[in-house]
Design an enzyme around this catalytic site. Sequence first.
Site, PDB file in Angstrom:
ATOM      1  N   TRP A   1       0.868  -1.187   0.000  1.00 27.52           N
ATOM      2  CA  TRP A   1       0.000   0.000   0.000  1.00 27.52           C
ATOM      3  C   TRP A   1       0.907   1.240   0.000  1.00 27.52           C
ATOM      4  O   TRP A   1       1.822   1.333   0.829  1.00 27.52           O
ATOM      5  CB  TRP A   1      -0.856  -0.049   1.262  1.00 27.52           C
ATOM      6  CG  TRP A   1      -1.853   1.035   1.414  1.00 27.52           C
ATOM      7  CD1 TRP A   1      -2.790   1.447   0.498  1.00 27.52           C
ATOM      8  CD2 TRP A   1      -2.054   1.843   2.585  1.00 27.52           C
ATOM      9  NE1 TRP A   1      -3.550   2.458   1.028  1.00 27.52           N
ATOM     10  CE2 TRP A   1      -3.127   2.720   2.310  1.00 27.52           C
ATOM     11  CE3 TRP A   1      -1.437   1.906   3.828  1.00 27.52           C
ATOM     12  CZ2 TRP A   1      -3.586   3.646   3.230  1.00 27.52           C
ATOM     13  CZ3 TRP A   1      -1.906   2.832   4.750  1.00 27.52           C
ATOM     14  CH2 TRP A   1      -2.966   3.691   4.453  1.00 27.52           C
TER      15      TRP A   1
ATOM     16  N   ASP B   1      -0.476  -5.181   9.775  1.00 31.45           N
ATOM     17  CA  ASP B   1      -1.545  -4.249   9.403  1.00 31.45           C
ATOM     18  C   ASP B   1      -2.720  -5.091   8.913  1.00 31.45           C
ATOM     19  O   ASP B   1      -2.628  -5.746   7.875  1.00 31.45           O
ATOM     20  CB  ASP B   1      -1.020  -3.327   8.277  1.00 31.45           C
ATOM     21  CG  ASP B   1      -2.023  -2.241   7.904  1.00 31.45           C
ATOM     22  OD1 ASP B   1      -3.141  -2.232   8.475  1.00 31.45           O
ATOM     23  OD2 ASP B   1      -1.691  -1.401   7.039  1.00 31.45           O
TER      24      ASP B   1
HETATM   25  C1  LMR Z   1      -7.015   1.848  -0.436  1.00 33.00           C
HETATM   26  O1  LMR Z   1      -5.968   1.202  -0.401  1.00 33.00           O
HETATM   27  O2  LMR Z   1      -7.598   2.142  -1.499  1.00 33.00           O
HETATM   28  C2  LMR Z   1      -7.663   2.280   0.851  1.00 33.00           C
HETATM   29  O3  LMR Z   1      -6.950   1.784   1.938  1.00 33.00           O
HETATM   30  C3  LMR Z   1      -7.905   3.728   0.905  1.00 33.00           C
HETATM   31  C4  LMR Z   1      -6.665   4.520   1.147  1.00 33.00           C
HETATM   32  O4  LMR Z   1      -6.666   5.284   2.117  1.00 33.00           O
HETATM   33  O5  LMR Z   1      -5.708   4.414   0.384  1.00 33.00           O
END
Ligand code: LMR
Length: 395
Positions: free
Chosen positions: A127, A208
């Site tokens: 992420w 997480d």
């Molecule tokens: C995502 O990965 O799309 C969600 O967790 C929203 C974000 O805050 O990035």
Amino acid sequence: MLDDLKPQVTDKIVMLMQMFRDDPRRDKVDLGVGVYKDASGNTPVMRAVKAAEQKLWQTETTKTYTALAGDPAFADAMRRLVLGDAVPAGRVAAAATPGGTGAVRQALEMIHNTTPAAKVWISTPTWPNHPSIISYVGIALGHYRYFDAESGSLDFAGMMADLDGVSPGDVVLLHGCCHNPTGANLTLPDWRAVTDLLAAKGAIPLIDIAYQGFGDGLQDDAAGLRHVAATLPEVLIAASCSKNFGIYRERTGVVMALAPDSATRDLAQGTLAFLNRQNYSFPPDHGARLVTMILNDPALRADWQAELEEMRLTMRDNRKALADALRAETGSDRFGFLASHRGMFSLIGASKAEVRRIREDFGVYLIGDGRMNVAGLTRENIPQVARAIAACCKG
Ligand code: LMR
């Protein structure tokens, strides 16, 4: 002073949200930001959340401050949801935070305060906000392989080989379930092997968990995390309620620090409360209170779990339907991995240029790295999405 500020790069997920809103096409399809959508493309307020809000409105008599770590009843309910009975309550320090991101941030600040020389290791890919916050807090990054783009599956051998390089006291950031962005997950034997490696290295896991209940179910999704928690002396956990309770904008999460003994647990509890005070004082309470009410009321909880299960099965069905449609469009099983991935996301293996064409020519919005939110698929838009991917991703 202000004119000395440097322009900031907008996070690619947040940027895409705005691009989608600005696109006037009526048949545009949002497979970008990670929010759940039902068969009509809406992000509903869950039934149990509505019921809890109504009850709260009737019964709440004050909005005075809670505690710096939030309401202990919330921490306790979340400890039981995430950890089950994997560890005794006396090992767990916990504090409410603004969303799962707040929990990640507080955990990283705690790491930086106590062991500034520690590296935090992240999966490639991960992420995008993970490396962003880690660097912002001033922590050095390590990277471990995670995903084999060719086959669309986990690169476990690569992961273990890279994690062999961690030093004692380093932190390894793991996704509890439903890996974001790949959708490829560790099996329970994989979790066991990672746990053994971390134990041998003297490294600390930061897990997480933002999608519990979206992959294989509430219990199965936490099984790996619970094994780690039951085995290692120190574990950090950031849990989000945004997705599985659908309360994104309420900013509800919890950071937990599992300690080997009660004196260390008390130290960690004091630190988490202190960090809350420094950053925003008292954490938001509305979402946390709803979650506590739902988890502690058998009828509300049963209804929440039933709706969460409907959501999970919708995403699983969407995966299968798109994999089938792509098989028909391409005459190959190239995208078969979509059906075996779990959770909200899959990396479909599209290049940046292909993602742009998919968006510009077909109105289908994916994140630039080729991440798809499968919850945005519907029976109506799947043919359009399959056509777009088949036309633009020539492999
Ligand atoms: C995502 O990965 O799309 C969600 O967790 C929203 C974000 O805050 O990035």
